[in-house]
Design an enzyme around this catalytic site. Structure first.
Site, PDB file in Angstrom:
ATOM      1  N   ASP A  18       1.235  21.730 -10.136  1.00 16.64           N
ATOM      2  CA  ASP A  18      -0.228  21.650 -10.109  1.00 16.64           C
ATOM      3  C   ASP A  18      -0.946  22.908  -9.629  1.00 16.64           C
ATOM      4  OD1 ASP A  18      -2.640  20.330 -10.556  1.00 16.64           O
ATOM      5  OD2 ASP A  18      -2.709  19.487  -8.554  1.00 16.64           O
ATOM      6  N   ASP A  70      -0.617  14.392  -4.182  1.00 17.56           N
ATOM      7  CA  ASP A  70      -1.262  15.428  -3.377  1.00 17.56           C
ATOM      8  C   ASP A  70      -1.268  15.071  -1.899  1.00 17.56           C
ATOM      9  OD1 ASP A  70      -2.210  17.318  -5.397  1.00 17.56           O
ATOM     10  OD2 ASP A  70      -3.433  15.646  -6.096  1.00 17.56           O
TER      11      ASP A  70
END
Lengths: 999, 999
Positions: free
Chosen positions: B170, B48
């Site tokens: 995601d 991320d």
């Protein structure tokens, strides 16, 4: 993968073609700067050979939910990182793990690692199979596991792999014998990190965190060793854990908002400055590592690279801190070259108090049955080594079996194995490993016996359950059993042999067919009561044997007329019928006392007289060796709460078990026994054998009751009238003795207010004693235990512990062992010797010590086809050795070499130098040459050269570094030489190690 | 280190000398086996770009106590591992992190990585700067961040680095526009892993986890994309996480008691068998990775190597499972070659319901001010790009500043950035980054303006606090201010400009010195009440501007006679004096109603008529575009408890705020405003401008009260009488519109019993609308929000949320933002358009949408030395573009190239193909050549060739793999060619991308 590794290797070899092998060792140390604080940054990983996980779980990174640790990855990634930069260093410590990794490596990887070793980039430190404990281990096993590790390194890499320093960073207290052994192995020094907090504080004040340990009163210079304490344990600098499992800030040097180079360098230098103030030279050692660190070595090295870079960059701004990758050996080399003088140290570092409420003395006793099982392992190892040597066993299978037990015994010495400080499932795994290894080595011993005894179809077996008086072999085949005894000691030994049998009539004969006197006695009630014990053998057959190396005895069932004498119950206080309906047929046969009987019962043979108090049922007086003393033996209980596997924390004085003891006396001609029933979970047999000069106390304890608030730790207590004045003596790893003085330490004031008992506990590996001007009382043990003398004239040994808390040092489990679903019941022996207080007494104790440590090993076989005239093949005869000489080791060393180690086990008070000739041994073993080595067997003694450090107050400081070499002329003889050249002299406590090249 | 890397490199190069670059891409895929289940093992790490830690904290492995993650180590160790074995593969996804790592690499390391890329061993997948969210992002910013990432890869490695598949594993729901953009960039397919659980269950039953997404009703084949769902999210096979941060069992294949090869292989094959049952071909993809995995890549690869080895060894025993390292592209290639047919998909994958109580619809609105700030970032980015291009800015600093904002905007698109699902400290860091990047890019814009306006000493500034009606520049210099307006749209735009001023008299003139009509209005009470607001500017000056690309207006303080007209309060219900003593001087001037007044207040201009109900104080009726409709606008509150940053979980119906609203009407000739005081923490200004055909609702909400049991989520509610029958429309990423039907899904039954509200929420990036046969009501937004139509005729948008719980998806913080020590106050606008229900109406909404998204950027400077006759330098004139053509991008692409992107923003219902000629633009920009590329700008469109998949029911299955190429002739023209060759045709919704090579 192999394909690219080879390329890498080729590249490495090409580039490094000009480098010679002499670049390893001290020559490989990075340069230091004379006018600066030199920071030796030492990358290392502390990899327990079992603790929270089993050895294999740690190696493979299995069960990472228990603890995240995978040694295979540590070595994989460390090697990759070392390859990247020749400035980097790493030390490898535990050879057990390194070996496991090494055998999985492809050839190219092995060549790369060899290169790294030869260039001093990967340096072995410590190097033994495991980092052994120092409290519960016997010196024989320590020497064995160093020999094993160092031999693997020597065979694999040669001289560059030989460790130069000891690295005992985690053990919980430090023995003097360990230091002595290091010196004898030629190590230059030793480092550790756990020291009593008061001791450390004092040493910080005195600049004496580093010292010269005079590790033997008998061996003098041969046992002096530089010893240093790490400043912040063995862990990384606080705040600088650059490990994948840590959360300290990395060095952020990029163009980032978070760039922290300045603050990180400031912090590290501030720490280095603080550390430097406590050491004498301008060198400090900063370990960078911790438990199972470097699993992702790239993280560690990348950040250390940056740390080094930015700290040294400060030098251009006037900073005088110089930092570089180093090793403990390189640090020690710098210290040695620093030519400073150091204070001396003569005692040891027990007990280890980590704070005023935490003396780590519980582990001296934790897991008593595992501690005993480890001794069985050593017992079999020595037996198998000798038999393999005598029979010249050389098959791969035989080598592997013997090697496996060597290795597992190496594992067992680990400071979370024999200490009992591992998790239960790990303890179970140790048991499994050791059991399998003993069974394997036993095959060797049996193969040897077959060759040495000519018993053609003898299917030898050992009985592993003799500790609960069970042996399937004698149960099923008891009408025709051969008991073959192997004596691992140098000298002929006399011992009483006990064999579990049914209640039948037996006759024992020797190899010549002569009947040997024997007796049958009932097994003690509490053993019989064991629910998990098969109850076929309720008796034991006892006979006296005398064995040079090997002897067989023959047992057959006979009509009662010819049978062994049954030792009959003589007197009893209270009937045992109340406790299980066992031996009930005997109860009515005995004389009984009523509850108010205030008389005495005397149990006596030709050497010893015991007096039992009929009222209490306890021992009251002992007479032997011409000395008589009132000695009461009792059990006592520490009711504790906060004790753990490591720490023993008493809440008050011991509570003596004052219940009146029910007892029965069995009297035979050979053996006399007092069977005591102390309470529902403590019993004991007090035993004397005709002609044996010690009193045996066979205790059986458990299941120990506990409740939510009360743990119990059980001691055996010997209360005498001897005026010991707070002084007592304990052995150090089964060899020399150290004087202990209650509430006193060698060089500091210990704060004992919170733990006056625990803070006076010491490890007892084999012996504890006290004396006054006249009398001496010694207790010898069959395993390591904690012990003390809390009151004058009294000795105590902690036998068993069942706890209710974890003590917070990582195990995270309550030490509350169970076997077969019930709290663990432990059985064992202590031996009492009362004597006059002189050196002859202690010398006698030493002989007993050896016999207790290495009794006969008993092999069983069927006698059906055996001729009683079978004669063993020739084995060397060691009876010519002087009495004080111990056959410490005799084992196959390589396909055509034997390792042979002899020890004068008397100290300088007890004996003098003794000389003897080993030519006949040499010849019997088929020797061609013999050379002397350092204690571990791997370095020719003539090549040993180790650092000598100048001691404070020892005159003018040296101007150049000093060294020790061998203090006597190393033996080096060939077959062709004269018999006189085979003469060996052993000074008191000296051990000499030889490699015999055989045909 | 460099030294050894070079050797390694040399070795690699030598060995690989015969390999050509054509080995990358599909050619690099490992061979598969036709009669087996082929298991594509895909090593990947999901990193991320900010979430629980900031971007830099993740990169450096900083703050590992928050989350253990260090991307630098992932890349370091993965590269080392890839080097070791050419069979290994790894995909790199987030180019933001890869770039950060790349620039720290030494040259030799770069060469090694290049080699790995060229051999397809390191494969880029996705490849955009970050893995963008799909709910809250505007398509312009998605295109930008893909262009950015793919350009870095193209420039760094060339063609081998070009990603072939989208990897949106995601994001919390998936937009159709994202798929459309992938197709337009030439991607072969897309994979993701979060799908509504009912949807997934249905698709598993139907073997339709893989499908052909028809991602645009206007673009047809040009927007069809193969789309697949990963079986077990993007996480590794359950039980097979071989990561250093996992605890699953490693493969233990040594001579170990723990050897587990058999059971591990059994388990894996059992899993593969289960997975294979749900897919149409004999290939399955098994991702091996997860959040920030591979930090110690050796652990992963060593165990995967073993897994592969032992699974394939089973083939000799008859197993038909074949496993190998692979990539999503290689898997897709196998699927493509499998020649199966696939079901189609026409709608999108919102909302994402992970279970019946968890629809991830809260994040559509979470962190409303950050969502708005991101739009400001895009606004400045487009302005700076255009100005840099027009002014031909080329200095390093200028390039860097512009590039930095491109990158930070790339970061902001991340699925934990614009979504508001990050920790607070991370959100703060995003704000810092974006602020700095805007300031930097603004310098570019200003540099450009200086060249383009010839304002000699104009020190331009932007006012970043106009959102709270504060501008230090106009506060301090308000007597002589130039406002220079930049219009980023293609066509001349008309807008009302608002400038915060003191309560003085001002005059506004244009560049020709002509006075421009202006008015002054008070700032709304709740803004004035902000404690952290400097209260110097209590009014705003409003004037109407009309700007081609650049225009300046001059404001000076004048005597009241010449000044701007003050819009006076006309009517008021209740005095505002009760709420802070502000504007009190006006209170007495107005007509007031008493509480029982049941009349109406009409606010009206030439286009729009609003009726306010005097009793409620709320909007009652709207008339515009020849349509009149009763429309009540109210605020309403969801009192929730278990909502979190991701999930909106209502406990019941919305509670409308029915309090009577106090209001004041200000009426000017240019602007008319109704200032509403709803309650202590909600206020609003309803505003209409003369000549502007939309109604503006400027809301201000906060601090939202909460208590231990009550969170509050605030919506604005528009209640009309339109018979919408449960149907409404929302945009997809600001481009096409999707039809939504209450409680309905495209191809499955959703279980909405627990969350009937949240389960009907959809992302509104720019527009939500409903209609019946006659009337249409559309609400346009100034940022991304969640919205729905819960009751017929009603539209609602969630504006702000303050929560009391975390929803358990990892953030582990309550979303309860604070600024300046008080709960966050948010201000924003929604725009209402009422119209007849036809395509002309929606077309008109599109024009408004563009103006709202890219209004003027206002630059301020002092007018002291400025000649009002200053004339801007020539900029291209885009007014010749058809009205439906949007200047989507104009930016420097390289030192001598410009990227130029045009869009027909009408869909196939609203417009037709339009043609226009770009020759004059080309000439004005100094063009030499122009070539057409894929949407991202990096691949010549003529070279685009992407997988075509056959759809179920579309006739005979193909016998060979099929492909799409460009559906029109790509433009490729040189300066020397005829003007007609510069003609461009844009079909509805088509975007075309060009690279102009300039002098």
């Amino acid at each position: 993968m192999k394909y690219l590794w080879s390329i890498l290797l080729v590249a490495l070899l090409v580039v490094n073609v000009n480098q010679s092998e002499a670049d390893c060792g001290y020559a490989a140390c990075h340069e230091t700067k004379p006018n600066m604080v030199n920071i030796h940054l030492v990358p290392h990983s502390h990899d327990d050979v079992g603790w929270l996980k089993t050895v294999d779980q740690y190696f493979y990174g299995h069960k990472n939910n228990v603890q995240h640790a995978g040694v295979q990855y540590i070595l994989d990634t460390v090697i990759s990182e070392l390859v990247k930069d020749p400035k980097r260093r790493f030390i490898q410590v535990e050879t057990a793990f390194f070996n496991k990794w090494w055998v999985e490596q492809p050839e190219t990887s092995k060549q790369i690692v060899t290169k790294l070793v030869n260039e001093g980039r990967l340096e072995f430190t410590g190097g033994s199979w495991s980092m052994n404990d120092e409290a519960a281990v016997n010196y024989q096993s320590v020497i064995d596991q160093y020999s094993l590790g160092l031999k693997f390194l020597e065979n694999t890499f040669g001289a560059c792999a030989r460790p130069r320093v000891g690295w005992q960073i985690d053990p919980f207290g430090h023995s003097r014998e360990q230091a002595s052994l290091y010196a004898q192995m030629g190590y230059d020094g030793e480092f550790f990190s756990r020291m009593d907090h008061n001791d450390k504080d004092t040493r910080m004040e005195n600049l004496s965190l580093e010292m010269v340990w005079e590790a033997s009163e008998s061996l003098n210079d041969d046992a002096k060793l530089f010893t240093g304490l790490l400043y912040t344990y063995y862990w990384e600098t606080p705040g600088f854990c650059f490990d994948v499992h840590c959360s300290d800030d990395p060095i952020i040097d990029g163009d980032s908002y978070d760039n922290n180079v300045k603050s990180r360098v400031d912090d590290f230098i501030a720490y280095a400055k603080k550390v430097a103030a406590f050491f004498r030279t301008n060198h400090i050692m900063i370990p960078m590592g911790g438990d199972f660190q470097y699993e992702d070595a790239e993280v560690n090295f990348k950040n250390m690279d940056k740390l080094i870079k930015y700290i040294n960059e400060r030098q251009s701004e006037g900073s005088n801190y110089n930092i570089f990758y180093s090793t403990p050996a390189c640090y020690l080399n710098s210290v040695h070259e620093g030519l400073m003088t150091y204070p001396n140290k003569t005692q040891d570092f027990f007990p280890y108090g980590s704070d005023t409420n935490s003396f780590w003395t519980g582990y001296f006793t934790s897991r008593p049955t595992q501690k005993r099982f480890e001794r069985d392992g050593n017992h079999m190892l020595q037996v198998a080594k000798q038999l393999s040597t005598f029979a010249n066993l050389t098959s791969d299978k035989q080598n592997e079996d013997l090697e496996y037990l060597r290795r597992i015994m190496g594992v067992m010495q680990h400071h979370d194995a024999i200490t009992g400080t591992e998790k239960q499932h790990v303890s179970d795994d140790y048991d499994r490993l050791l059991h399998d290894a003993i069974v394997g080595a036993q095959n060797n011993a049996i193969d040897g016996l077959r060759k040495l005894t000519n018993l053609p179809t003898g299917e030898f077996e050992s009985c592993m359950q003799l500790n609960i008086s069970v042996c399937a072999f004698t149960k099923d085949s008891a009408d025709n059993v051969v008991v073959t005894l192997f004596n691992p000691l140098a000298h002929t030994s006399t011992e009483y042999v006990r064999i579990p049998v049914k209640e039948e009539s037996y006759q024992v004969t020797d190899e010549k067919g002569r009947v040997v006197a024997s007796e049958v006695l009932p097994v003690a009630w509490q053993v019989l009561a064991l629910e998990y014990r098969s109850n076929d053998t309720q008796h034991e057959l006892v006979f006296k044997a005398s064995v040079d190396k090997i002897a067989s005895y023959f047992i057959k069932k006979v009509d009662s007329g010819d049978s062994a004498v049954r030792a009959l119950p003589k007197k009893s206080k209270a009937a045992f019928t109340s406790n299980k309906d066992i031996a009930s047929n005997q109860v009515n046969m005995v004389e009984t006392y009523d509850d108010n009987d205030s008389g005495e019962t005397v149990v006596e043979n030709s050497l010893i007289k015991l007096v039992i108090d009929n009222k209490t049922g306890r021992l009251k007086t002992v007479s032997m060796n011409g000395v008589s003393e009132s000695i009461e033996q009792k059990f006592a209980v520490y009711k504790t709460k906060d004790s753990g596997a490591y720490a023993f924390r008493s809440n008050g004085d011991v509570e003596e078990v004052d219940d009146e003891v029910e007892f029965t006396v069995y009297e035979g001609a050979l053996v006399k026994e007092v069977h005591q029933h102390v309470n529902e979970w403590i019993s004991q047999v007090i035993r004397i054998y005709e002609g044996i000069n010690r009193v045996e106390f066979e205790w059986l304890i458990g299941p120990i009751p506990t409740d939510e608030e009360t743990a119990r730790e059980i001691v055996t207590l010997f209360k005498s009238g001897i005026s010991s004045n707070g002084v007592f003596y304990t052995d150090t790893n089964g060899r020399e003795m150290l004087k202990r003085e209650k509430n006193k330490r060698e060089s500091f004031e210990a704060d004992l207010n919170q733990q006056p008992i625990s803070g006076n506990y010491y490890p007892v590996t084999s012996r504890i004693a006290l004396q006054d001007g006249n009398k001496r009382l010694a207790i010898l043990t069959d395993r390591a235990q904690g012990g003390s003398s809390i009151n004058n004239g009294e000795l105590e040994l902690m036998l068993h512990r069942r706890l209710i808390r974890d003590d917070g040092y990582g195990v995270d489990e309550v030490l509350s062992e169970e076997k077969f679903g019930t709290p663990l019941i432990a059985r064992g022996k202590v031996f009492l010797i009362l004597n006059v207080a002189d050196a002859k007494a202690t010398a006698a104790e030493r002989v007993e010590e050896k016999q207790i440590h290495l009794p006969y090993w008993k092999f069983f076989s069927k006698s059906s086809s055996v001729s009683s005239s079978a004669v063993p093949l020739e084995t060397p005869d060691f009876n010519d050795f002087p009495n004080s000489v111990h056959l410490l080791t005799l084992e196959p060393f390589s396909d055509d070499e034997i390792l042979f180690r002899v020890e004068n086990f008397m100290d300088h008070n007890e004996g003098k130098a003794v000389s003897f000739n080993i030519r006949s041994i040499f010849d019997t073993l088929g020797g061609l040459e013999i050379r002397e080595t350092t204690l571990d067997g791997n370095l020719p003694l003539s090549e040993m050269k180790r650092f000598k450090f100048h001691q404070d107050g020892a005159g003018v400081s040296p101007s150049t570094p000093e060294y020790y070499t061998a203090s006597h002329k190393p033996l080096a003889v060939e077959k062709s030489q004269d018999v006189d050249d085979f003469s060996v002299t052993l000074k008191p406590m000296q051990i000499r190690t030889f490699i015999i090249k055989r045909e």
